[in-house]
Write a protein that holds these residues in place. Structure first.
Motif, PDB file in Angstrom:
ATOM      1  N   ARG A 100     -37.445  19.964  15.984  1.00 29.99           N
ATOM      2  CA  ARG A 100     -36.222  19.156  16.063  1.00 29.99           C
ATOM      3  C   ARG A 100     -35.371  19.524  17.265  1.00 29.99           C
ATOM      4  O   ARG A 100     -34.174  19.788  17.162  1.00 29.99           O
ATOM      5  CB  ARG A 100     -35.422  19.324  14.778  1.00 29.99           C
ATOM      6  N   GLU A 127     -32.313  17.070  18.056  1.00 29.66           N
ATOM      7  CA  GLU A 127     -31.124  17.217  17.237  1.00 29.66           C
ATOM      8  C   GLU A 127     -30.351  18.486  17.603  1.00 29.66           C
ATOM      9  O   GLU A 127     -29.129  18.490  17.654  1.00 29.66           O
ATOM     10  CB  GLU A 127     -31.494  17.243  15.746  1.00 29.66           C
ATOM     11  N   LEU A 138     -16.619  22.651  13.351  1.00 26.95           N
ATOM     12  CA  LEU A 138     -17.304  23.223  12.202  1.00 26.95           C
ATOM     13  C   LEU A 138     -18.602  22.487  11.882  1.00 26.95           C
ATOM     14  O   LEU A 138     -19.590  23.086  11.458  1.00 26.95           O
ATOM     15  CB  LEU A 138     -16.344  23.111  11.015  1.00 26.95           C
ATOM     16  N   VAL A 139     -18.578  21.172  12.099  1.00 30.35           N
ATOM     17  CA  VAL A 139     -19.708  20.364  11.637  1.00 30.35           C
ATOM     18  C   VAL A 139     -20.999  20.678  12.398  1.00 30.35           C
ATOM     19  O   VAL A 139     -22.020  20.989  11.774  1.00 30.35           O
ATOM     20  CB  VAL A 139     -19.341  18.870  11.710  1.00 30.35           C
ATOM     21  N   TYR A 178     -22.248  24.049  11.422  1.00 27.19           N
ATOM     22  CA  TYR A 178     -22.811  24.026  10.065  1.00 27.19           C
ATOM     23  C   TYR A 178     -24.271  23.601  10.116  1.00 27.19           C
ATOM     24  O   TYR A 178     -25.145  24.236   9.505  1.00 27.19           O
ATOM     25  CB  TYR A 178     -21.977  23.047   9.230  1.00 27.19           C
ATOM     26  N   PHE A 179     -24.546  22.552  10.872  1.00 27.68           N
ATOM     27  CA  PHE A 179     -25.928  22.085  10.934  1.00 27.68           C
ATOM     28  C   PHE A 179     -26.802  23.045  11.725  1.00 27.68           C
ATOM     29  O   PHE A 179     -27.963  23.256  11.380  1.00 27.68           O
ATOM     30  CB  PHE A 179     -25.994  20.689  11.547  1.00 27.68           C
ATOM     31  N   GLY A 215     -27.479  25.778   9.361  1.00 25.71           N
ATOM     32  CA  GLY A 215     -28.172  25.322   8.153  1.00 25.71           C
ATOM     33  C   GLY A 215     -29.570  24.802   8.402  1.00 25.71           C
ATOM     34  O   GLY A 215     -30.432  24.901   7.536  1.00 25.71           O
ATOM     35  N   VAL A 216     -29.812  24.217   9.567  1.00 24.18           N
ATOM     36  CA  VAL A 216     -31.129  23.633   9.813  1.00 24.18           C
ATOM     37  C   VAL A 216     -32.047  24.615  10.530  1.00 24.18           C
ATOM     38  O   VAL A 216     -33.216  24.756  10.183  1.00 24.18           O
ATOM     39  CB  VAL A 216     -30.997  22.322  10.625  1.00 24.18           C
ATOM     40  N   TRP A 217     -31.531  25.292  11.538  1.00 31.33           N
ATOM     41  CA  TRP A 217     -32.408  26.120  12.361  1.00 31.33           C
ATOM     42  C   TRP A 217     -32.291  27.609  12.021  1.00 31.33           C
ATOM     43  O   TRP A 217     -32.821  28.447  12.733  1.00 31.33           O
ATOM     44  CB  TRP A 217     -32.104  25.891  13.841  1.00 31.33           C
ATOM     45  N   ARG A 225     -30.129  30.568   5.206  1.00 30.11           N
ATOM     46  CA  ARG A 225     -29.283  29.789   6.112  1.00 30.11           C
ATOM     47  C   ARG A 225     -28.314  28.881   5.363  1.00 30.11           C
ATOM     48  O   ARG A 225     -27.170  28.717   5.784  1.00 30.11           O
ATOM     49  CB  ARG A 225     -30.156  28.957   7.034  1.00 30.11           C
ATOM     50  N   ILE A 226     -28.763  28.299   4.245  1.00 23.73           N
ATOM     51  CA  ILE A 226     -27.902  27.337   3.566  1.00 23.73           C
ATOM     52  C   ILE A 226     -26.673  28.044   3.003  1.00 23.73           C
ATOM     53  O   ILE A 226     -25.538  27.585   3.131  1.00 23.73           O
ATOM     54  CB  ILE A 226     -28.696  26.627   2.458  1.00 23.73           C
ATOM     55  N   LEU A 264     -22.870  27.298   4.372  1.00 18.06           N
ATOM     56  CA  LEU A 264     -21.817  26.835   3.466  1.00 18.06           C
ATOM     57  C   LEU A 264     -20.686  27.845   3.389  1.00 18.06           C
ATOM     58  O   LEU A 264     -19.512  27.478   3.355  1.00 18.06           O
ATOM     59  CB  LEU A 264     -22.396  26.631   2.073  1.00 18.06           C
ATOM     60  N   VAL A 305     -18.502  27.417   6.370  1.00 18.31           N
ATOM     61  CA  VAL A 305     -17.665  26.222   6.320  1.00 18.31           C
ATOM     62  C   VAL A 305     -16.544  26.394   5.301  1.00 18.31           C
ATOM     63  O   VAL A 305     -15.375  26.097   5.579  1.00 18.31           O
ATOM     64  CB  VAL A 305     -18.526  24.995   5.968  1.00 18.31           C
ATOM     65  N   LEU A 306     -16.872  26.906   4.130  1.00 14.46           N
ATOM     66  CA  LEU A 306     -15.846  27.002   3.092  1.00 14.46           C
ATOM     67  C   LEU A 306     -14.765  28.015   3.472  1.00 14.46           C
ATOM     68  O   LEU A 306     -13.583  27.763   3.285  1.00 14.46           O
ATOM     69  CB  LEU A 306     -16.484  27.374   1.754  1.00 14.46           C
TER      70      LEU A 306
END
Lengths: 483, 551
Positions: free
Chosen positions: B105, B108, B140-141, B144-145, B148-150, B155-156, B160, B163-164
């Protein structure tokens, strides 16, 4: 002989066109052969467009007609436009959605239009009885729509629950109307407002009871906690496009009448209904958001999320005044686009006989279908209140109104609730992008209507977030038209 | 011009979006070329920057939401100029580094990196609170990805958590921003989010305390200040190398920059009360971060905790609120961005080769990887603050500025430098020296030309900033001086006002008001000793004030 009131026919054109379209859709169904009923959808879309255009043309009128029971003012017209957009997008996604389902009756489109008519009446009515009539027109159509997938138990259950509880809540509303009438001697909102100042002690008690019952009745329709218990089951069981209409249109219509009655008519009534709404708002936000954390079905999650959003909108009612009212109207528009969009994504993921409504079905979808993925990112972030999307701007206006009116505590509770909501909205994105999965997704271009719905809602969510000023100004003017 | 710099990465986004996702190498090259564009533009900014002007330069302003007094207004001054440059400088490096370790990816990833760059640049140049908040949240967005993705296995959770944590602070800051704007509207009949006008607003102290607390919480989480740092090691450990570099290099600076630009100057009175606490927490963070680093078995976690320690220095210098301290603080932000960024790159490269980051797996890497070891050493020494390299300059200025104001905290901080040398050198020793026992390490290839190219600009900058800091400091100085004197004056004026009103109420209510001035004199005493070294206004005024109100 009964005197026939003067009727301002031109001012009623939007409602009349809508009625005519609904009847036309009902009749035209007889000539539509076969399973393909997209034609009805087009009739509906054209009718809604005509309604919206006449509403725009009437923007500068300010007429009270039908014996002062209907006001054609910017407030009503604003909501008429909102309902046209919401129903239009619902019809658009339905035209793709119905292919996936067992729903093979043309009544579907007519019912959506009749329900919309009820919403328009509710938003324009200045008489409690007419508000009630509008509510019933809207709700009866919605009860039928909830159960329109006759072969599905879930849908039947949803219809029955919605109908029974809805009828019960309507009873409260009607009883509230009766008590208000008993106290003030009228059901006409302007008259009630005038007489508020001269009420005796007994009448005030009566009126207070009436107001309490009205709050229950409206609270049910906007799905405020603790009158929300029907919402998750009904949202989950109803056909997805109908759920979208319920979450957006019906909620907005109930808010339209709720705000007109409370923020205008009862605005100065000494009984502190604001603190009741304060509690209602906090409960609604918190219960909605916290319960949404636990959901595994996306429609159920969106149901709880829509409950939470009703809580945010209530912040606007509590804050009151020009700022609160304009923020409320703005929020409902923004909420309409992002929620309709989210439901459109839910529909897009479904396949014939396989609705893919569990959150786990969303695993890995984001990379397999980039368009749906990006659309869902935008809707989820907007619902969670990330800038620069419309959901953020809406919350900004709402909380700003709350701070202005001195409800800083409410604003803090509101933002903390947004924080909770980030968790479950981000949860959807986690599944779409960070978990591998096998759900097959049809290319969005194979369903042109759904694709169009998504494109429109995405554009609106982003554009209104970046450039909110003019819409907010319109919302402000509309709210001021109440005064 | 400035707008173009901020939004230039979006051109790259557009370009990458149009490219087919299969052509990974073309995407990589495209992203790299497009990340050079904002860097080139920011170099033009640097060249045209007027070093003598303390105010905002390249300022732009356009109404955005006029009904709420919100405008798109941006500008750069000596405090933000180098942070902008740091961002645009690191981004091509990160993208080049991503050529090696991002295989899935690619499109992205590159798109998100460029989006992130725009958000970061926007947050640094915004001069409108609302605009700042928009960019601040928008950052942040993509992050976050990216995590979370790489990211790694957890990672998740890490994404999170980041972000929180960040949102928790920043949402409360949003309410505070609204309250501030409405205060302005109450006093001047007009809503505004314009920073300059809000600087001049005089907010009552009891409200300032709340608003400062909200801002400070948001920024302290981002920095992260001890004890709000727990999200950082997770985020760093799980993030891909590029994500870690940007996170450490730029995102954390957003918190310190927020203190500098927003929290302290907007609420000088509350800040005045809180700065000693901040200094104490900073000192605690310096030592804590260093101690925890020492015992980390995982290289990346070690570097992550070292960030907590290094940012403690940044906060300490800022809390001193004199020219040396603040300049050192900004300088240290840049240093940390470069050296910690480079450390993460180095850890990432060894992870690419061995797929482990555990220190005990290594040892004797000097032999198979001479170039790598040399670069690692320079970077490590810079992080440890060796004279001649950049870290020394920043730390020295900070200690110089802070010593007069917070002697205890400064002494504690110095011990943190020693500890820093300990954990870095010890780590280096365990990884690079000793016998080459692990067979897997014997066959490791040394750095490729691309990898050397990734490090080269950073290493050059480490030396330049260490040997010749003058060009940097001289451009910061006018803005920093103006900032320090403005905040000091506001503090002094506010206190005077407070004490006058306290005296008035005292004379009205007899002895009832005694506690007020008494309590205000006490925390100031430590600063009176400073007199000569950069806090003239406060120290003298407060001396006078204290004499006027014997407790």
């Amino acid at each position: 002989m009964i005197a026939f009131p003067d009727i301002a026919w031109t001012a009623l054109l939007p409602a009349l066109i809508l009625t005519a379209t609904a009847i036309l859709a009902l009749v035209a169904d007889l000539w539509m052969e076969g399973p393909d009923r997209e034609g009805l959808g087009w009739i509906g879309l054209v009718g809604l467009a005509a309604t919206a255009i006449t509403a725009l043309a009437l923007w500068n009128t300010r007429v009270s007609t039908l014996a002062d029971t209907i006001a054609v003012d910017r407030y009503g017209l604003f909501f008429t436009l909102l309902f046209c957009v919401a129903s239009g997008l619902t019809l658009l996604m339905s035209m793709s959605y119905l292919e996936l389902t067992e729903i093979k009756t043309g009544d579907y489109y007519a019912l959506v239009l009749f329900s919309t008519l009820g919403m328009v009446l509710m938003a324009s009515a200045t008489d409690l009885i007419v508000i009630f009539l509008g509510l019933e027109v809207m709700s009866v159509a919605a009860y039928a729509l909830a159960g329109i997938a006759r072969g599905e138990t879930r849908s039947n259950e949803a219809a029955l629950k919605y109908f029974l509880l809805g009828a019960f809540a309507t009873g409260f509303l009607l009883f509230g109307v009766a008590l208000v009438y008993g106290a003030t001697g009228s059901t006409a909102l302007p008259v009630i407002a005038q007489r508020l100042a001269q009420l005796g002690a007994e009448q005030r008690v009566l009126l207070t009871a009436g107001i309490a019952l009205l709050i229950v009745g409206f609270g049910f329709k906007i799905a405020a906690v603790p009158f929300h218990v029907w919402a998750p089951d009904v949202y989950e069981g109803s056909p997805t496009a109908v759920t979208a209409l319920m979450a957006v249109g019906i909620k907005a219509a109930a808010f339209a009448a709720f705000a007109r009655v409370f923020m205008h008519t009862f605005e100065l009534f000494a009984v502190d209904w604001r603190s009741v709404l304060w509690v209602l708002s906090v409960l609604t936000m918190t219960v909605g958001n916290v319960t949404a954390l636990l959901q595994r079905n996306i429609k159920r999650m969106l149901a709880y999320s829509s409950i939470a959003h009703a809580g945010y909108v209530l912040v606007g009612m509590v804050a009151g005044g020009e700022a609160g009212g304009s923020a409320l109207l703005f929020y409902l528009i923004g909420y309409a686009f992002m929620t309709l969009g989210a439901f459109a994504v839910v529909i897009a993921l479904g396949r014939r006989g396989q609705p893919n409504e569990l959150l786990d079905d969303y695993a890995g979808v984001g990379f397999r279908s980039p368009f749906l993925g990006v659309a869902m990112i935008i809707f989820m972030l907007s619902l969670a209140g990330f800038p620069p999307l419309v959901g953020f701007m809406g919350k900004f206006y709402l909380f700003s109104a709350a701070v202005q009116s001195g409800y800083v505590g409410l604003a803090i509770i509101g933002v903390l609730n947004s924080l909770v909501s980030v968790y479950y909205y981000a949860g959807v994105l986690v599944r779409m992008y960070m978990v591998e999965g096998t759900t097959e997704v049809a290319a969005p271009s194979s369903r042109p209507y759904l694709f169009a719905t998504l494109l429109l809602t995405v554009t609106a969510t982003v554009a209104l977030g970046l450039f909110p000023s003019s819409l907010f100004e319109v919302a402000r003017q509309s709210f001021l038209a109440l005064g | 011009m400035l707008s173009f710099t901020v939004f230039a990465p979006l051109l790259g986004v557009l370009f990458l979006m149009l490219m087919p996702k299969e052509q990974a190498s073309a995407l990589r090259r495209g992203a790299f070329v497009f990340s050079l564009l904002p860097f080139a533009l920011s170099l033009v900014l640097l060249a045209r920057f007027d070093a003598g002007n303390p105010g905002m330069q390249f300022a732009e302003r356009a109404p955005w939401i006029p009904a709420f007094g919100i405008s798109y207004s941006i500008g750069v001054d000596g405090m933000s100029l180098f942070l902008v440059l740091l961002t645009t400088f690191l981004m091509p490096i990160v993208i080049l580094a991503g050529w090696g370790d991002i295989h899935a990816r690619v499109k992205e990833y590159m798109v998100l990196m460029l989006l992130l760059e725009t958000a970061m640049l926007g947050a640094f140049v915004a001069t409108d609170l609302f605009l700042f908040y928009v960019f601040w949240e928008a950052m942040l967005v993509p992050m976050y990805f990216i995590i979370g993705v790489w990211g790694g296995e957890r990672r998740i959770y890490a994404a999170l958590k980041m972000v929180l944590y960040t949102m928790a602070g920043s949402l409360l800051m949003l309410v505070a921003i609204l309250a501030l704007a409405w205060t302005h509207s109450q006093q001047h009949g007009q809503l505004t989010f314009d920073l300059q006008r809000l600087y001049e607003l005089s907010v009552p102290l009891h409200i300032q305390r709340w608003l400062f607390a909200a801002f400070a919480l948001a920024f302290a989480i981002k920095v992260p200040m001890f004890p709000l740092h727990t999200w950082l090691p997770d985020a760093h450990t799980e993030a891909p190398t590029g994500g870690s570099v940007i996170l450490a290099g730029v995102l954390l600076k957003m918190g310190t920059y927020g203190f500098l630009r927003y929290a302290i100057p907007l609420f000088p009175l509350a800040a005045h009360e809180a700065l000693p606490i901040i200094a104490a927490l900073a000192a605690a963070g310096i030592v804590y971060g260093a101690l925890v680093s020492m015992v980390q078995p995982d290289l990346k976690r070690l570097v992550a905790y070292s960030s907590v320690s290094h940012l403690g220095f940044v906060m300490l210098g800022m809390a001193a609120l004199n020219t040396q301290g603040v300049q050192g603080s900004i300088y240290q932000m840049l240093n940390h961005g470069l050296s910690t960024g480079a450390l993460f790159l180095a850890v990432g490269m060894i992870y690419d080769r061995r797929h482990t980051r555990l220190i005990k797996e290594f040892g004797g890497l000097w032999a198979p990887l001479p170039v790598y070891a040399a670069i690692f050493m320079v970077v490590m020494l810079s992080s440890a603050g060796l004279p001649g390299l950049n870290g020394f300059v920043g730390e020295f200025l900070i200690l110089l500025g802070a010593f007069g104001v917070y002697p205890t905290a400064t002494v504690v901080a110095v011990s943190g430098i020693v500890l820093g040398a300990v954990y870095l050198l010890w780590m280096y020793q365990r990884v690079m020296f000793g016998p080459l026992e692990n067979a897997a390490n014997r066959v490791l290839p040394d750095l490729s030309r691309r990898e050397i190219a990734v490090f080269a600009p950073i290493v050059v900058m480490l030396f330049v900033m260490g040997m010749y800091p003058q060009p940097f400091l001289s451009r910061m100085e006018p803005s920093v001086q103006a900032y320090v004197s403005r905040v000091q004056q506001r503090m002094a004026a506010g206190e005077k006002h407070l004490q006058l009103s306290a005296r008035a109420s005292e004379s009205r209510a007899g002895r009832a008001g005694q506690a007020g001035p008494d309590a205000q004199c006490a925390p100031r005493q430590s600063r009176q000793s400073l007199g000569t070294s950069g806090r003239p206004c406060t120290s003298q005024l407060s001396t006078v004030d204290c004499r006027l109100h014997p407790s």
